[in-house]
Design an enzyme around this catalytic site. Structure first.
Site, PDB file in Angstrom:
ATOM      1  N   GLU A   7       2.681  38.105  53.649  1.00 63.69           N
ATOM      2  CA  GLU A   7       1.416  37.472  53.454  1.00 63.69           C
ATOM      3  C   GLU A   7       0.125  38.868  54.978  1.00 63.69           C
ATOM      4  OE1 GLU A   7       0.939  34.381  50.161  1.00 63.69           O
ATOM      5  OE2 GLU A   7       3.239  33.985  51.184  1.00 63.69           O
TER       6      GLU A   7
ATOM      7  N   SER B  64      14.334  40.869  47.833  1.00 65.11           N
ATOM      8  CA  SER B  64      14.758  39.447  49.112  1.00 65.11           C
ATOM      9  C   SER B  64      16.079  38.992  48.661  1.00 65.11           C
ATOM     10  CB  SER B  64      13.879  38.566  47.566  1.00 65.11           C
ATOM     11  OG  SER B  64      14.078  38.530  46.391  1.00 65.11           O
TER      12      SER B  64
ATOM     13  N   SER C 189       5.167  34.142  50.968  1.00 63.74           N
ATOM     14  CA  SER C 189       6.402  33.900  52.244  1.00 63.74           C
ATOM     15  C   SER C 189       7.584  33.290  51.447  1.00 63.74           C
ATOM     16  CB  SER C 189       5.344  34.257  53.228  1.00 63.74           C
ATOM     17  OG  SER C 189       4.213  36.225  53.193  1.00 63.74           O
TER      18      SER C 189
ATOM     19  N   THR D  80      12.601  35.046  51.577  1.00 69.12           N
ATOM     20  CA  THR D  80      13.839  34.441  52.662  1.00 69.12           C
ATOM     21  C   THR D  80      13.523  33.068  53.045  1.00 69.12           C
ATOM     22  OG1 THR D  80      12.486  37.107  52.792  1.00 69.12           O
ATOM     23  CG2 THR D  80      14.194  36.359  54.904  1.00 69.12           C
TER      24      THR D  80
END
Ligand SMILES: Cc1cc2nc3c(=O)[nH]c(=O)nc-3n(C[C@H](O)[C@H](O)[C@H](O)COP(=O)(O)OP(=O)(O)OC[C@H]3O[C@@H](n4cnc5c(N)ncnc54)[C@H](O)[C@@H]3O)c2cc1C
Lengths: 302, 769
Positions: free
Chosen positions: B720, B494, B532, B535
Site C-alpha cells: 500500500e 500471494s 498489506s 505476505t
C-alpha cells in the site's frame, strides 16, 4: 438491451427501400462502436438495425491522384491508415484514423459512422472539413452530395432524411505544396475524447513562403464540428509567418462557443482553440514543405 | 540495498526467499482458465439486476413492483421490506471498523431514503439479463426529492441538509448528542504545540483538497447465491475476504454465520473496494424467493456510482521548523467525506499525516463526515494519500525556503526507532531513513534534467500495515509435494509468497508446494486480503504450519529408522540420523515412505500477529514536463524506493510498488468523481481517466530491506505505502518545473494552465508596478 431485428441488405436500393419502408426506428450500423454502445446504454432505441457492411459501394476505398479519395461508409480506420498511398497523400486523415479509440476500435470504427454520429468532438470531422470532403448520400430520390461542414446539425443529429444513408466520403485530389494536420487535446496520452480538436490543411506557393489557401475545422467547441471559414480565408495570399498564423488562430478562437462539462471548463477549451489551431497550422505547413510531422501515435512511439 | 532487486538468485541468506519462481496460478491466468466470480455458472441459474436511485437524496414514499412482477420471465422482485428489521443500535464489528447494521442494510436495499445516486432500491431476478433489465423500468418508485449536499466542507456546516436524523457527533469517543453530518471528531496530541510554533523560525501553512477517486479494478462486482431448501446459503463471489463476506451477509440477512458459506473466486483487482458486500444479500434473498441460484453482475457505471470510492478530502496542515530545517511543531485538520454512511478512514489519515517525521509537538483533528455520495470504501493505504499531499508539499516549501536539498531535509527529520508518533505509538526498527538514503544516491536523483519546463520532485510516504488472523493448513503428499490450503484470496501473487515461506522452512523448491485458496467451510478463519498483511501474516501462518510438518516428519523419520526423535536432525532440507549420518532421507524420500508410517502428515499455522507499528516507508522521485500552453503534464521518469522488510518474491514486491505508483499518478493527474447536481457525470473508464500505458513511464523500483523485527523472515507488508507519495512528488516536480503550487487533486491540465497564467499575470503586474 432491447431486442431488434438485424437487416443486412446486399444492394443499395434494397437498403434504401428498407430504410424508407420500415415501420418503427431503423438504425444504420457501420462498425457499431457508437451505435452498440448507445443501444446498450439505452441512450438510443432501435426496432431494426441495418448493416451497411454488405453493400459494395460502402466498402470501396479508392484513390487516384487525379480523382481524389473515396472512402466507403463501411471502411474501418485500419484500412485507411494501412494503405500506404493514402497515408502519403492524406497524412491529416491518418492523424485522425490512428487516434480514434485504440487498435480494437480502429478495426471496426468508420469515418462514416464518426460523421453520422455527429458528435461535436468527433475526431475525423475537422480534418474532413479541412480537406474539403463531401458526403455522398443515397435515398429514395436518388443520390445527393453535401459538404461535410453542412452535414451535422446538432449533437447526435445530421441532415439525413428518412430513407437516406451515407454511402461514402469523397476528398478532392491533393494539390502541390499542400499539407494537412489534425491534432486534439486530451488530458491523457490515448483513449480519450477530444477536449478540443483542430484540423488544418494548407496549400503554399512553390517556394513554401506564401499561403495559397487554407481550411480549418474544429471539434468540441460548439454543438457541431465547426468550419472556421474566415480563419482559413485570412491566410490566402498571406506570407507564412508567426503573425499570420496567430491572426488565423485568433479568428478560429473567436467562433468557438464551447460548454463546460466533465471533460473541461469552457474558458479552458476556448484557450486551447488558439493553441491547437496554431499547432495544426504549423504541422500542415511543415508537411506542405515536405517535412515529417509525426502523428500522435508516432509521437508516443507506439 | 537488497540484491534481491538486482537478480533472481535469492539474497544469500535464504534458498527460496528472494528468488523469482513462476507463480502457481500463473498458467491458469494467462491461458484464461482461472475462474473469476463472473465465470460462475450453475444449473437453473437466474439473472439479477438492481434498480438504483437516480437522485442524490430523496425520501421513498412508495415502491410499486406489481408491473415488474407481472412481466413474463420475472421470478422475483425484492425491496427493503424483504430485509429483517434493524434495531437502532445494532452494530457489526469488522476488522475494518464498526458499522451500524441499519446502515449496512440500507446500503443493500434503501428503506426510507436514498442517500446517493446509485443507491440500491430494488432487485429483480429473471430468466435472462434483458428481461431483468426491462423489469427494472417497470418498477415505480415515488420519490420526494430532498436538497442534497455533496461537498465535505459544506456538509459540516450547521445549515447543511442532514442525512441521518439519528446521527449524532461522537467527539473523542463520547456522544455529544448533537445532530449533524459529522459522525465523529477524533484528536491526537503530542507535546506543546504553541511552544513548538513559538520556537519555529519558519512556519508554512496551506489548505488542500483531494477528489473522490475509485479503486478502478478491472473486474466488476459480482455475486452468485444459492439458498437451498435446507436453509443453507452458498455465495460465490470475488472478494478480498471470504470470511468478511460471510459475516456481513449473515448479519444483513439475520442469519448465523454457520448458515452462510462463501466461496472466493479469483479476483480481478480490489485495492480495498472488494471488502464490503454490495450484491450477495440481494442475490441470496432473490434465490430464496424463487428457489434457483441467482447471479448479479454490476455494470461499470454501477461500479462507479455505487461502490468504492475513496473519500474526497479537505486537509489543512501547518508545519513549523527552525532554521536548520528541524521540525518543531505540526498541526493538521482533516475532513474526509465518508459518503452516505459513517466510516471513512479518517483515523488512519490522522495517524499517517505526520508519520514520516520525528515531530515533538503535534495536534491532529480528524472529522468523519457523511454526505450524499456512495458509501466510501478502503483504497490502498486508506487515508494516507490524501494527507500525504499536504505534508509533503509543505516539506518541499520548507526545503525551498531554506535552500536545502529536499532529501536532506527529510533525513534530518526522518522517523526512526524510538520516534513517538502523534497518536502515541513508538516506532520499533523502521526503514524510513534507509529509503531516503537510497534515494539520495540513486542515479535518477543525481541525473540532470534534459529540457525546459521540466522539474523533479520527491516525497516520502507511509502505511502502517496490519497483522490479524490467518490460517494455513499443509498436507504432505506421498510424492514429496505439499498441498497448502490458505484463506487469503490472492490479489497480488500471494499464493507464491505464502508457498515460498513454507518451502523455505522445509528446504523445498517453491514448485513442490501447491497453494490453494479455501472457502469458508474448508479453511481456518482468515481475515481479509488488505492492510498489506497477507505476505506478513498468512506467510507467518505458513511458517508455523511448516514447523509443525517438520516436527511430525522428524517423528516419522525416527519411526522409519526405529529410533527416537532426538536422534533425528533436520539439516539442509534432509532428515539425518544424528548418530548414524549415513542414514539420510530427503523430504521426498521420507514422503515416499509415509504410507507405512502411521497417520497423515498435516501441519497447521493459525496466527494472529500484531504487526506492531513497524509499517512500511517509501520515497519516490518524479520527473515531469509541463506544456505551459496547455497545462498538460508528462511523467518523464518515476522511481519508487520502498522498505519491504524482506522481499519474499521480489517481482511481486516490485509489482506492488509499480501498481501503487501508477494509481498514485492517477490520483495526481486526472482521476476524479465529476459531479453535477449530485450526479456523477463520468461513470465510465472513458471519462474517469485512470492512467493508460502511455501516461506512465516504466516505473523504476528499489527494494530496501530493513527486516521486521518480529516476523520469522522479517517481512513487512508492501502492498500500500507506494500509493501515498506520488501526488506530492508530482506536485513538487511541477513547482520545480514552472514555479506553481497546486493544492488540489487532480492536477488537471486546466488547473495547471490556470495557475501558470495566474503566475504570469502576477509577474507582469510586479514588473509593471
Ligand atoms: C472505446 C472507444 C473509444 C473511442 N474513441 C474515439 C475517439 O478517440 N475519437 C472519436 O471521434 N470517436 C471515438 N469513439 C467513437 C466511435 O468509435 C467513432 O465515432 C467511430 O468512428 C464510429 O464509427 P462506427 O463505424 O463504429 O459507427 P456506428 O457505431 O456503426 O455508427 C455511428 C452512428 O452513425 C450512424 N451511421 C453509421 N453508418 C451510417 C451510414 N452509412 N449512413 C447513415 N448513418 C450511419 C449509426 O446509425 C450511428 O448512429 C470511440 C468509441 C469507443 C467504443
Amino acid at each position: 438491451m432491447q431486442n431488434f431485428e438485424y437487416l443486412a441488405p446486399e444492394t443499395l436500393s434494397e437498403a434504401v427501400n428498407l430504410l424508407a419502408g420500415n415501420e418503427g426506428q431503423t438504425r444504420v450500423l457501420a462498425g457499431g462502436t457508437d451505435l452498440i454502445v448507445q443501444l446498450r446504454q439505452g441512450a438510443l432505441s432501435a426496432d431494426h438495425v441495418l448493416d451497411v457492411k454488405h453493400l459494395p459501394e460502402c466498402n470501396e476505398l479508392g484513390y487516384a491522384p487525379s480523382e481524389g479519395l473515396t472512402i466507403g461508409a463501411a471502411v474501418p480506420c485500419h484500412r485507411i491508415y494501412n494503405d500506404g498511398a493514402i497515408a502519403d497523400a492524406y497524412p491529416g486523415l491518418i492523424d485522425a484514423a490512428a487516434i480514434i479509440g485504440g487498435i480494437q476500435v480502429q478495426g471496426r470504427a468508420t469515418f462514416g459512422g464518426n460523421l453520422c454520429n455527429a458528435s461535436p468532438s468527433a475526431d475525423s470531422i475537422p480534418i474532413l472539413i479541412a480537406y474539403g470532403a463531401e458526403c455522398v448520400i443515397a435515398g429514395p430520390q436518388g443520390n445527393r452530395r453535401v459538404a461535410v461542414e453542412d452535414f451535422c446539425t446538432a449533437p447526435g443529429k445530421n441532415i439525413l432524411e428518412k430513407g437516406e444513408l451515407l454511402v461514402a466520403l469523397h476528398l478532392p485530389s491533393v494539390q502541390k505544396s499542400s499539407g494537412a494536420h489534425y491534432l486534439r487535446f486530451i488530458p491523457r496520452y490515448e483513449m480519450d475524447i477530444a477536449v478540443v480538436g483542430a484540423g488544418a490543411s494548407v496549400q503554399l506557393d512553390e517556394g513554401g513562403k506564401m499561403f495559397v489557401q487554407a481550411r480549418i475545422g474544429l471539434a468540441a467547441v460548439a454543438p457541431t464540428p465547426l468550419f472556421a471559414r474566415e480563419a482559413g480565408q485570412l491566410l490566402s495570399g498571406k506570407e507564412v509567418s508567426e503573425e499570420s498564423i496567430e491572426t488565423a488562430a485568433l479568428a478560429a478562437q473567436s467562433i468557438a462557443r464551447p460548454i463546460s462539462d466533465m471533460r473541461a471548463p469552457a474558458d479552458y477549451r476556448k484557450h486551447l482553440v488558439k493553441v491547437l489551431t496554431r499547432r495544426a497550422l504549423l504541422g500542415a505547413i511543415r508537411r506542405a514543405r515536405g517535412e515529417f510531422v509525426p502523428n500522435a501515435v508516432q509521437e508516443n512511439g507506439q | 540495498m537488497s540484491n534481491a532487486s538486482k537478480n533472481g538468485n535469492g539474497n544469500g541468506k535464504y534458498k527460496v526467499i528472494g528468488t523469482r519462481p513462476i507463480r502457481h496460478d500463473g498458467v491458469d491466468k494467462v491461458t484464461g482458465r482461472a475462474a473469476y466470480g463472473i465465470d460462475t455458472h450453475l444449473g437453473g441459474m437466474l439473472y439479477g439486476q438492481i434498480l438504483r436511485s437516480p437522485h442524490p437524496y430523496a425520501r421513498i414514499r412508495g415502491i410499486d413492483t406489481s408491473k415488474a412482477k407481472a412481466l413474463k420471465g420475472v421470478r422475483a422482485v425484492i425491496t427493503a421490506a424483504d430485509l429483517p428489521p434493524s434495531e437502532a443500535d445494532e452494530v457489526l464489528n469488522l476488522v475494518e471498523g464498526s458499522f451500524r447494521l441499519k446502515d449496512l442494510r440500507s446500503n443493500i436495499l434503501a428503506d426510507e431514503k436514498v442517500f446517493y445516486q446509485g443507491h440500491s432500491v430494488a432487485a429483480v431476478a429473471a430468466t435472462n439479463l434483458h428481461i431483468a433489465e426491462e423489469a427494472l423500468q417497470l418498477i415505480e418508485v415515488d420519490y420526494e426529492i430532498l436538497p442534497h449536499v455533496d461537498d465535505v466542507v459544506a456538509a459540516m456546516r450547521d445549515d447543511a441538509p442532514l442525512l441521518h436524523e439519528d446521527l449524532t457527533t461522537k467527539e473523542f469517543g463520547e456522544d455529544t448528542g448533537k445532530n449533524s453530518n459529522i459522525a465523529s471528531h477524533i484528536q491526537f496530541k503530542l507535546g506543546d504545540l504553541e511552544k513548538g510554533f513559538a520556537e519555529s523560525d519558519i512556519i508554512v501553512e496551506e489548505e488542500f483538497e483531494t477528489a473522490s477517486v475509485h479503486q478502478g479494478y478491472i473486474e466488476s462486482h459480482n455475486a452468485t447465491a444459492e439458498w437451498k431448501t435446507d436453509g443453507q446459503l452458498t455465495v460465490w463471489t470475488s472478494t478480498q475476504g471470504a470470511f468478511g463476506v460471510q459475516k456481513q451477509t449473515a448479519a444483513i440477512l439475520g442469519l448465523p454465520v454457520s448458515k452462510v458459506r462463501v466461496v472466493p473466486m479469483e479476483i480481478g483487482g480490489g485495492f480495498g473496494g472488494k471488502i464490503p458486500v454490495y450484491l450477495a444479500p440481494q442475490a441470496a434473498i432473490l434465490s430464496k424467493k424463487c428457489g434457483h441460484p441467482v447471479k448479479i453482475v454490476m455494470t461499470r457505471a454501477d461500479v462507479f456510482r455505487s461502490t468504492g470510492p475513496t473519500p474526497s478530502s479537505y486537509v489543512k496542515v501547518k508545519l513549523g521548523a527552525d532554521n536548520s530545517g528541524k521540525l518543531l511543531a505540526a498541526q493538521a485538520t482533516i475532513a474526509f467525506a465518508a459518503g452516505a454512511f459513517p466510516g471513512s478512514p479518517v483515523g488512519a489519515g490522522a495517524v499517517c499525516v505526520l508519520s514520516c517525521y520525528a515531530i515533538p509537538n503535534g495536534l491532529v483533528d480528524g472529522y468523519d463526515v457523511v454526505l450524499n455520495r456512495p458509501r466510501s470504501a478502503a483504497y490502498r493505504a486508506p487515508g494516507s494519500t490524501q494527507v500525504n499531499l499536504a505534508v509533503e508539499t509543505l516539506m518541499d516549501e520548507i526545503a525551498v525556503k531554506l535552500g536545502m536539498d529536499p532529501i536532506e531535509l527529510r533525513l534530518l527529520n526522518a522517523a526512526e526507532e524510538g520516534t513517538r508518533r502523534v497518536d502515541g505509538a513508538v516506532y520499533p526498527v523502521v526503514g524510513c531513513r534507509e529509503t531516503l538514503e537510497q534515494t539520495k544516491v540513486h542515479e535518477h536523483y543525481l541525473a540532470p534534467l534534459s529540457g525546459p519546463h521540466q522539474g523533479r520532485g520527491v516525497a516520502t510516504g507511509f502505511w502502517m500495515n496490519a497483522g490479524l488472523k490467518s490460517t494455513v493448513t499443509a498436507n504432505v503428499n506421498e510424492d514429496g509435494t505439499v498441498n497448502l490450503m490458505e484463506g487469503s484470496t490472492d490479489i497480488g501473487g500471494s499464493r507464491a509468497s505464502i508457498a515460498m515461506q513454507f518451502a523455505e522452512v522445509l528446504g523445498l523448491p517453491a514448485e513442490a508446494v501447491n497453494p490453494m485458496v479455501g472457502d469458508t467451510a474448508s479453511v481456518g478463519y482468515t481475515e481479509l486480503t488488505g492492510g498489506s498483511r497477507v505476505t506478513f501474516a498468512t506467510g507467518w501462518a505458513a511458517y508455523e504450519a511448516a514447523q509443525e510438518v517438520k516436527k511430525i516428519l522428524i517423528g516419522k523419520a525416527a519411526l522409519y529408522w526405529e529410533t527416537t526423535e532426538d536422534e533425528v536432525r533436520f539439516e539442509e532440507g534432509d532428515f539425518v540420523h544424528s548418530t548414524d549420518p549415513e542414514k539420510r532421507l530427503t523430504f521426498k524420500e521420507l514422503a515416499g515412505h509415509l504410507v507405512d508410517l502411521g497417520g497423515p502428515v498435516v501441519g497447521t499455522g493459525a496466527v494472529d500477529p500484531n504487526s506492531g507499528v513497524g509499517g512500511s516507508f517509501t520515497t519516490c522521485i518524479a520527473d515531469v514536463e509541463v506544456d505551459p500552453e496547455t497545462g498538460k503534464i508528462k511523467i518523464l521518469r518515476f522511481t519508487m524506493i520502498q522498505d519491504a522488510g524482506t522481499a519474499i518474491h521480489p517481482s511481486y514486491v516490485e509489482g506492488q510498488m509499480q501498481g501503487g505508483s501508477v494509481q498514485g499518478i492517477g490520483w495526481a493527474l486526472n482521476e476524479e468523481y465529476f459531479y453535477n447536481e449530485g450526479r456523477m457525470q463520468n461513470a465510465s473508464f472513458l471519462d474517469y481517466r485512470i492512467p493508460t500505458c502511455l501516461d506512465v513511464p516504466m516505473i523504476e523500483t528499489v527494494i530496501v530491506e530493513v527486516p521486521h523485527p518480529d516476523h520469522p523472515f522479517g517481512v513487512r507488508g508492501v502492498g500500500e505505502a507506494s500509493i501515498a507519495p506520488p501526488p506530492a512528488a508530482i506536485a513538487n516536480a511541477i513547482y520545480d518545473a514552472v514555479g506553481i503550487r497546486l493544492h488540489e487533486l487532480p492536477m488537471r491540465p486546466d488547473r495547471v494552465l490556470a495557475a501558470c497564467l495566474a503566475k504570469e499575470e502576477a509577474e507582469a503586474a510586479t514588473a509593471n508596478g
